[in-house]
Design an enzyme around this catalytic site. Sequence first.
Site, PDB file in Angstrom:
ATOM      1  N   HIS A 243      44.817 -54.168  13.879  1.00 18.04           N
ATOM      2  CA  HIS A 243      43.914 -54.024  12.735  1.00 18.04           C
ATOM      3  C   HIS A 243      44.087 -52.666  12.052  1.00 18.04           C
ATOM      4  CE1 HIS A 243      40.542 -54.265  10.123  1.00 18.04           C
ATOM      5  NE2 HIS A 243      39.583 -53.877  10.915  1.00 18.04           N
TER       6      HIS A 243
ATOM      7  N   CYS B 104      37.130 -56.184  21.588  1.00 17.36           N
ATOM      8  CA  CYS B 104      37.324 -55.244  20.471  1.00 17.36           C
ATOM      9  C   CYS B 104      38.798 -55.203  20.088  1.00 17.36           C
ATOM     10  CB  CYS B 104      36.905 -53.832  20.877  1.00 17.36           C
ATOM     11  SG  CYS B 104      35.219 -53.694  21.504  1.00 17.36           S
TER      12      CYS B 104
ATOM     13  N   LYS C   7      42.547 -58.912  16.967  1.00 13.53           N
ATOM     14  CA  LYS C   7      42.466 -58.582  18.393  1.00 13.53           C
ATOM     15  C   LYS C   7      43.830 -58.300  19.013  1.00 13.53           C
ATOM     16  CE  LYS C   7      41.074 -57.978  22.480  1.00 13.53           C
ATOM     17  NZ  LYS C   7      42.159 -56.983  22.596  1.00 13.53           N
TER      18      LYS C   7
ATOM     19  N   CYS D  38      37.225 -52.549   5.652  1.00 16.48           N
ATOM     20  CA  CYS D  38      38.237 -53.352   6.346  1.00 16.48           C
ATOM     21  C   CYS D  38      38.720 -54.531   5.508  1.00 16.48           C
ATOM     22  CB  CYS D  38      37.689 -53.848   7.676  1.00 16.48           C
ATOM     23  SG  CYS D  38      36.917 -52.528   8.637  1.00 16.48           S
TER      24      CYS D  38
END
Lengths: 392, 392
Positions: free
Chosen positions: B335, B209, B331, B86
């Site tokens: 992402h 998440c 959030k 990431c």
Amino acid sequence: MRDAYLIGAGQSPYGAFPDESYRSLFRTAYEAAVESVPNGLESDDVDEAFVGTLGVGGRQLGLPGPAVTEHVGLDGVPCTRVENACAASGFAVRQAIQAVKSGMADVVLAGGFEVMTDMSSDATKYWLGVSGETEWERLSGTTFSGVYAQMASAHMDAYGTTREQLSRVAVKNHANGAKNPHAQLGFECSLEDAQSAPVVADPLNLYHCCPTSDGAACALIVSEDVVDDYTDEPIRVAGVGAGSDTVGLFQRDSYTGVPASQQAAEAAYEMAEIEPGAVDFAEVHDCFAIAELLAYEDLGFCEKGDAGAFVESGATRLEGELPVNTSGGLKSKGHPIGATGAGQVVEAFKQLSGTAGDRQLENPTRGLTHNVGGSGGAAVVHVFEKETEVNA
Amino acid sequence: MRDAYLIGAGQSPYGAFPDESYRSLFRTAYEAAVESVPNGLESDDVDEAFVGTLGVGGRQLGLPGPAVTEHVGLDGVPCTRVENACAASGFAVRQAIQAVKSGMADVVLAGGFEVMTDMSSDATKYWLGVSGETEWERLSGTTFSGVYAQMASAHMDAYGTTREQLSRVAVKNHANGAKNPHAQLGFECSLEDAQSAPVVADPLNLYHCCPTSDGAACALIVSEDVVDDYTDEPIRVAGVGAGSDTVGLFQRDSYTGVPASQQAAEAAYEMAEIEPGAVDFAEVHDCFAIAELLAYEDLGFCEKGDAGAFVESGATRLEGELPVNTSGGLKSKGHPIGATGAGQVVEAFKQLSGTAGDRQLENPTRGLTHNVGGSGGAAVVHVFEKETEVNA
């Protein structure tokens, strides 16, 4: 711009190792690299690491860099994974050089690995295909050997290059690999063997293709500020160059050369302030026999179109005027994708430090490595030079 | 060491875009970045490119860097793919900075992309698992949210952090994302919404998440030698730091912090010659709400264990003393893995150049970006500083 130096390099054997993991192979390579540093090196000295891998198969696909550096005790060392298909660790070496030149690091590890032999041949074909263009090549059924077969056909058509000349690449590289204890296919082959092998992708036969391999390789690059701590016989990174191109072969104007290789070589020669081809030996990217012939031309070792005659002349044999792939090359030494670029640097280090054993050249001072990603979507060239009282 | 400057940055919207490809999203980001350069930039000016992507799904897994740069007309520009899960494009930005500081390039593109929403949720879970440790986490059944849930549980246990404090991260970031036209989940959420969402991996619920996203982002880094050609209001890369650690969370001594983030921050603050946390705003890696709280502590924004109280105090809201994730963060903004790090730099550029629209802070001069790979196997921190007559 600070100068960067190659102070050590080492590799695992290349081959099929069902009892090894990508981590254990990397450890073997790392320990061999550390071992090769003339005055010794501690793991604590390493400031940064770059690791190349294509990630073939279902292993650690994210963070494979830290996954191997942690395994050799470098878990606190910033590590970045670099990938440009089969040129992954050639570019890792380049990043190590940039890191040193940037002033952000003094001692940098560049390595790579791949484990490929534990998959079915269909899975291997699928995964290797990712080094070609996906949408219009792989998913349309073109294999990776098929892509290089098109380049071979084009070169044969344009310049009269022959199958026998392709086979001579295999004969030469196997002769060299037979002298390399790390080679996967470390046996000699005759011209007749090479000529009579089954066809893989016409005009390329089995002896015109490199094997599928497991293996790892590492190189250690340091700055001019610390090089004297590690060696009394410094090997300078005289030149480094990179090139990119369209990923798909079908998008290029010509199939008889690799523009990314030409671009990388030009940049490396310019930085090294040498004429094209002015090197004592070279490790070039011979994933297929035609690739070595194209490299001769793209790197300026011979004129355009003359590569077939050049290999036939014996010039690139171990005892020739410009030995190429003294290690055995990808053909005989093997081609664990992510390890290959760093593995070429291992051979350059061995030749320049006089530790190449039975295949040692007579006191070479300047060597070149040439690593290609895919069919030429990326390429990277390095020139390493032993510092002598004359050229220091 | 030459100074490096951020002269432009842009991104595609983040979201689910079935009609777009990874190439078209990258083009949108590249064009937005070029467009943002105050005095303009030509594609011919670009010397080198670094592209971050995890390669989620069956797309161009080898050579994805050249595959996107060729699509925006940069096919002759050396391009290297960088991957640290990431943190892929956070590290791409770092490589661009190293390239500039090395003297080997003057104008460098750093970008990233991911396309994730066209897979089944099982496939997504599989692929995202590659950002965790493969052998003893993913293949043993631990999901990626499960790894962060363990960190949340540990922090709650050690410091009394509450679920409500986790939810306050979501409320704040959604409030910011609602002001960002590029945000994937650009709507506000109430504390009650966040508290009552279904559990994903206890104690983390859906609002703790980040979403699954498609998107791309690009930043342009140049040397001090050419910065004046591109802007009259230079933004300097004051600090850059990177850290690495074991890939598996289970291998670490403590689950209540991310050592790689601490290491990266320390290096960045040292280079920037500032005290920890001495920034006007920050984009931090909030893949899960707990990750933002850990970042507050790891980056020195508050004392160890105080992150829950810190978010509760409102300090990190848009109008707080240290606004965090003004973009909406992972959030709310989204992402798309490989795009995220470069996307954080987009927000830093917008805030520092006064182009952040409804979420613009009042004349900030120093911003930080923090990008984490996996559960902390790698991390990278950048500090960007607007040059004024005072600090130039």
